[in-house]
Design a protein around this motif. Structure first.
Motif, short mmCIF file in Angstrom:
data_model
loop_
_atom_site.label_atom_id
_atom_site.label_comp_id
_atom_site.label_asym_id
_atom_site.label_seq_id
_atom_site.Cartn_x
_atom_site.Cartn_y
_atom_site.Cartn_z
N TRP A 1 61.54 47.52 36.15
CA TRP A 1 60.65 47.94 37.03
C TRP A 1 61.03 47.82 38.59
O TRP A 1 60.96 48.71 39.60
CB TRP A 1 59.52 46.70 37.46
N GLY B 1 59.13 33.08 41.50
CA GLY B 1 58.52 35.37 41.46
C GLY B 1 59.60 36.05 41.94
O GLY B 1 58.99 37.39 42.09
N PRO C 1 54.92 44.02 42.41
CA PRO C 1 53.57 43.71 41.78
C PRO C 1 53.77 42.95 39.96
O PRO C 1 52.78 42.32 39.99
CB PRO C 1 52.33 44.61 41.29
N GLN C 2 54.05 43.37 39.29
CA GLN C 2 54.72 42.38 38.22
C GLN C 2 54.69 41.16 38.12
O GLN C 2 54.18 40.20 37.66
CB GLN C 2 56.06 43.59 37.27
N ARG D 1 53.87 39.51 41.55
CA ARG D 1 53.06 38.68 41.84
C ARG D 1 52.37 38.58 40.74
O ARG D 1 51.30 37.29 41.02
CB ARG D 1 53.11 39.70 43.19
N GLU D 2 51.64 38.96 40.23
CA GLU D 2 50.72 38.68 38.71
C GLU D 2 51.62 37.75 37.38
O GLU D 2 50.25 36.98 37.76
CB GLU D 2 50.54 40.23 38.24
N ALA D 3 52.89 37.46 37.58
CA ALA D 3 52.95 36.30 37.16
C ALA D 3 53.41 35.43 37.48
O ALA D 3 52.65 34.02 37.09
CB ALA D 3 54.29 37.10 35.95
N ALA E 1 51.65 33.56 40.92
CA ALA E 1 50.64 33.81 42.10
C ALA E 1 50.78 32.83 43.22
O ALA E 1 51.85 32.12 43.24
CB ALA E 1 49.26 33.73 42.05
N SER E 2 51.41 34.03 43.90
CA SER E 2 51.75 33.59 46.26
C SER E 2 51.03 32.52 46.50
O SER E 2 49.76 33.31 46.83
CB SER E 2 52.30 33.86 47.04
N SER E 3 50.28 31.04 46.85
CA SER E 3 49.08 31.04 47.44
C SER E 3 49.66 29.50 48.10
O SER E 3 51.52 28.76 47.91
CB SER E 3 47.64 30.95 45.95
#
Length: 816
Positions: free
Chosen positions: A111, A699, A709-710, A712-714, A716-718
């Motif tokens: 990717w 990630g 994006p793959q 970031r989806e797997a 999550a950054s928070s």
């Protein structure tokens, strides 16, 4: 390989992609980046690794700076990557012969290679610096411009005005990449050096004052431990790959069944993954905890003072240097006989650390009663404004408790690694001047203030000229990984100071937007090399023959090839290449290895092999301080006294002679010092009551892979926030929040969780900076808020020492 050999047309890509049924969907997702590729010659005229529609396997590796180098099995059809898988390994049941499985980041190389944000051709800035506005130019134009700017800078300012920027984007590259760049710069007269690094600046600077150059134990030694105590040591996220120390630690714990305690403000993935006991601590107070542990041992008469006097300087008054004032020994500090007149009791430490006094006393007894206690620390605790004192205190804990120099113990540092020796392109830099890695913005903005007296420079008394030319290869430091990005932006926008910035990378990063000249690099799957396991695999070490899996996309070219042309324009080609191409250097380096190890296969036999050789070191042969403990007379340390220096006369001398910033303190003993913008900075807390720390996330590795994006989806950054702090501010789980202080503001979703202490919030580091029209970072980059104030000794980054406030938002504002 010629320039045309490295190019692929959009038409060719689409034709080949559509010929593969399983890959057709891939092209639909990737039309945008290929829309800009220029028409080129027929594919038949290019050198194609795999011209048929049969699947072929190539071996590459993930080269980003997690510290490991996981081999990647690259599946290719019609010159298009269809899958990334793990190497075969030999015997999973035997550590050292196990399959090295890449983590989700390494598996995302496909990717990352085809990502729309890949750089595709040379570009020249046309807008203001930092705006990210460029026009496409040819390679000939780019190389001519680069040669012209280098000659101008050298002729007007000298080679010290050229700064090679610290960067970790492709740290594993050996023949190409940064090694080739530094070799080229050395050929043309050299460049300004840096010392230290963003990961471990403070611990690297302070350790020689305690142990000299003593080696660390390998994590494999934990197989002999019955207790493991880790301070902020999050191996499960920082060294999580198959080639990293996470596997070594799992294997060692499986053998020893050791009890494991992790001391950390967050209940990290390591706490969960290793089924560890979590001892939450207020950030920056580790030195207070250590002092109280030792006080508790003194209460129980469990400190072996005769042993300490034999191996150490400065435990008590009996071993203090003659120059030391009375009551400046560490024992006097612990008992409150020193200048602060405060006994470091567990009750005193409980108020500082948040750890109950009863638990501190129990931890002290657990460590001293263990048969073999492993004590280590990650690099988070030292990344503080007072980081040198914090990390030093942790390093002396195994000494005071007698848990050093024997099987199953360590020296209070991370734990060592064995690296497979692979020759490269090293060349001595003619310029000897060096600045701390963290002070490059100061060397642009205030160069004349940088002197040897304040330790802002090494190699000469003062800096004569500021940085005028930045050479940034595979580095997202300029606009992302450095501190106080708003102030950094102001410094870089002033073109009268730093006059030219070269950025050479694979993607349009936040730092790439500051380039005056932007060059596209090949990825690891588009390159040949010979690489080792790097620094994070512990006792297990190996090397890989990395072979190009696909033709370089668009107009991307290997750095060595470009530098060969540039060296010709700078009249140093023969010196730079020594008559060798990149592939010649790989073969040449390999033959040097075979001379030392004739059992290696021939170079031709390594085609398609991937890992060529793998070894497992005997960890019993590398136990920290073992030879010294066995016989301190025959095996002295290379400290001034030859012993472990709890009191450092050298640090006392520095404290008396250096010029320090206001409020900076440097003690000769590992005393606890409240950090500026730390838990005891009550004046700043009145406005910004929350301590903000950073952490690594699965990630992405630093900022590499953060744009995918793959991933970031797997993962999550928070922002992590305790329920008590969230309720007080009416913040709900998953809600967008604004985090802010006087340096900047950012937006990010909140993760409300009891896995972090009240009063503390944590942000993943490495998110790509991106500001909206109001100047708010909607990318969530923590360095919008971090301080440029350096630590006291190393002049290193204090990026975990921040006070902030947060508030909830209703919705995400749009980007500019």
């Amino acid at each position: 390989m010629s320039k045309s050999d490295n190019q692929i047309t959009r038409r060719d890509f689409l034709q080949k992609s559509l010929a593969i049924g399983g890959v057709a969907a891939l092209t639909n997702d990737l039309q945008l980046p290929f829309a800009y590729a220029a028409p080129e010659a027929d594919l038949a005229k290019t050198s194609v690794p795999n011209p048929t529609n049969q699947e072929k396997i190539f071996y590459s590796a993930c080269l980003v700076n997690c510290g490991s180098r996981c081999p990647l099995k690259v599946h290719v059809k019609n010159d298009i990557i269809t899958k990334i898988s793990a190497e075969d390994g030999i015997n999973d049941a035997v550590f050292g012969q196990h399959q090295i499985r890449p983590c989700l980041r390494g598996r995302a190389v496909r990717w990352r290679t085809y990502d729309p944000e890949r750089l595709k051709y040379p570009m020249l800035r046309i807008g203001k610096r930092g705006e990210g506005k460029f026009k496409r130019i040819s390679w000939n134009e780019a190389i001519d411009l680069l040669a012209k700017k280098l000659k101008y800078t050298i002729n007007r300012y000298g080679n010290e005005a050229i700064y090679y920027q610290y960067g970790t984007g492709t740290t594993g590259a050996n023949i190409s990449g940064r090694n080739a760049c530094k070799r080229f710069l050395s050929c043309i007269g050299g460049h300004l050096n840096y010392h230290g690094d963003y990961s471990s600046g403070q611990i690297t600077a302070i350790q020689p004052f305690i142990y000299g150059n003593a080696k660390e134990s390998l994590l494999d030694q934990i197989k002999h431990s019955d207790l493991v105590v880790m301070f902020g040591h999050n191996v499960a996220e920082t060294r999580m790959s198959g080639g990293g120390q996470v596997a070594e630690l799992y294997t060692a714990l499986a053998q020893s069944k050791a009890r494991i305690i992790i001391i950390d403000p967050r209940r990290s993935e390591s706490v969960v993954g290793y089924n560890a006991e979590w001892l939450p601590i207020i950030p920056g107070t580790d030195a207070a905890l250590i002092a109280a542990i030792i006080y508790a041992l003194l209460e129980e008469d469990r400190v072996d003072e005769a042993m300490l006097n034999q191996y150490c300087v400065g435990w008590n008054a009996d071993t203090l240097p003659d120059s030391a004032p009375p009551f400046s020994d560490y024992k006097s500090y612990i008992l409150g006989l020193g200048h602060d007149r405060t006994a470091k009791t567990p009750e005193w430490a409980a108020k500082k650390t948040g750890i109950p006094a009863k638990q501190i006393r129990q931890l002290a007894l657990d460590i001293v009663n263990a048969k073999a206690a492993w004590i280590s620390q990650g690099w988070g605790p030292q990344r503080w404004q007072n980081g040198e004192h914090t990390t030093r205190a942790i390093m002396i804990l195994p000494v005071i408790t007698g848990q050093f120099g024997k099987r199953g113990t360590n020296i209070g540092t991370w734990g060592g690694s064995v690296t497979y020796p692979v020759p490269g392109l090293n060349m001595v830099n003619p310029v000897k001047t060096s600045i701390p890695f963290f002070l490059w913005t100061k060397a642009i903005d205030e160069p004349l203030s940088m002197t040897a007296k304040n330790s802002y420079i090494k190699g000469k008394d003062k800096l004569d000229v500021g940085i005028k030319f930045i050479w940034s290869y595979a580095s997202n430091v300029i606009g992302n990984q450095h501190s106080d990005l708003n102030r950094t932006h102001q410094i870089l926008r002033d073109e009268s100071k730093c006059e030219f910035i070269l950025v050479w990378d694979t993607h349009m990063t936040a730092s790439a937007k500051y380039a005056d000249l932007l060059l596209p690099d090949v990825s690891s799957v588009e390159s040949n090399d010979l690489i080792n396991n790097s620094y994070a695999s512990g006792a297990y070490h190996y090397f890989i023959r990395l072979q190009r899996a696909i033709i370089p996309l668009w107009e991307n070219r290997p750095a060595y090839e470009v530098l060969t042309e540039l060296s010709e324009k700078m009249a140093v080609k023969d010196k730079f290449t020594e008559g060798r191409s990149q592939d010649d250097w790989i073969a040449y380096s390999y033959e040097k290895m075979r001379k030392l190890n004739p059992n290696l296969p021939t170079f031709a036999e390594t085609d398609g092999m991937g890992i060529v050789d793998r070894k497992l070191a005997d960890s019993d042969a590398q136990i920290g301080l073992k030879a010294f403990r066995d016989d301190p007379i025959k095996n002295p340390l290379n400290t001034p006294s030859g012993k472990i220096e709890i009191y450092s006369e050298a640090l006392a001398k520095i404290a008396n002679e250096w010029e320090f910033d206001d409020d900076d303190k440097l003690y000769p003993i590992p005393a606890y010092l409240p950090a500026i913008e730390g838990s005891e900075d009550l004046q700043t807390q009145a406005k910004y009551p929350l301590q903000l720390i950073g952490f690594h996330i699965k990630g992405h590795c630093h900022s590499s892979y953060s744009n995918l994006p793959q991933l970031r989806e797997a993962v999550a950054s928070s922002l992590w926030i305790n329920p008590m702090d969230a309720e007080k501010r009416q913040i709900k789980h998953g809600q967008l929040v604004e985090v802010y202080n006087d340096r900047g503001r950012l937006y990010i979703p909140a993760k409300v969780t009891p896995r972090i202490l009240p009063g503390i919030i944590a942000l993943p580091q490495g998110l790509w900076a991106k500001t909206n029209a109001a100047g708010i970072d909607i990318g969530g980059c923590i360095n919008r808020l971090t301080s440029l104030r350096p630590s006291v000794l190393a002049k290193s980054n204090p990026q975990h020492t921040n006070l902030v406030e947060i508030k909830p938002l209703a919705a995400m504002p749009s980007a500019s």
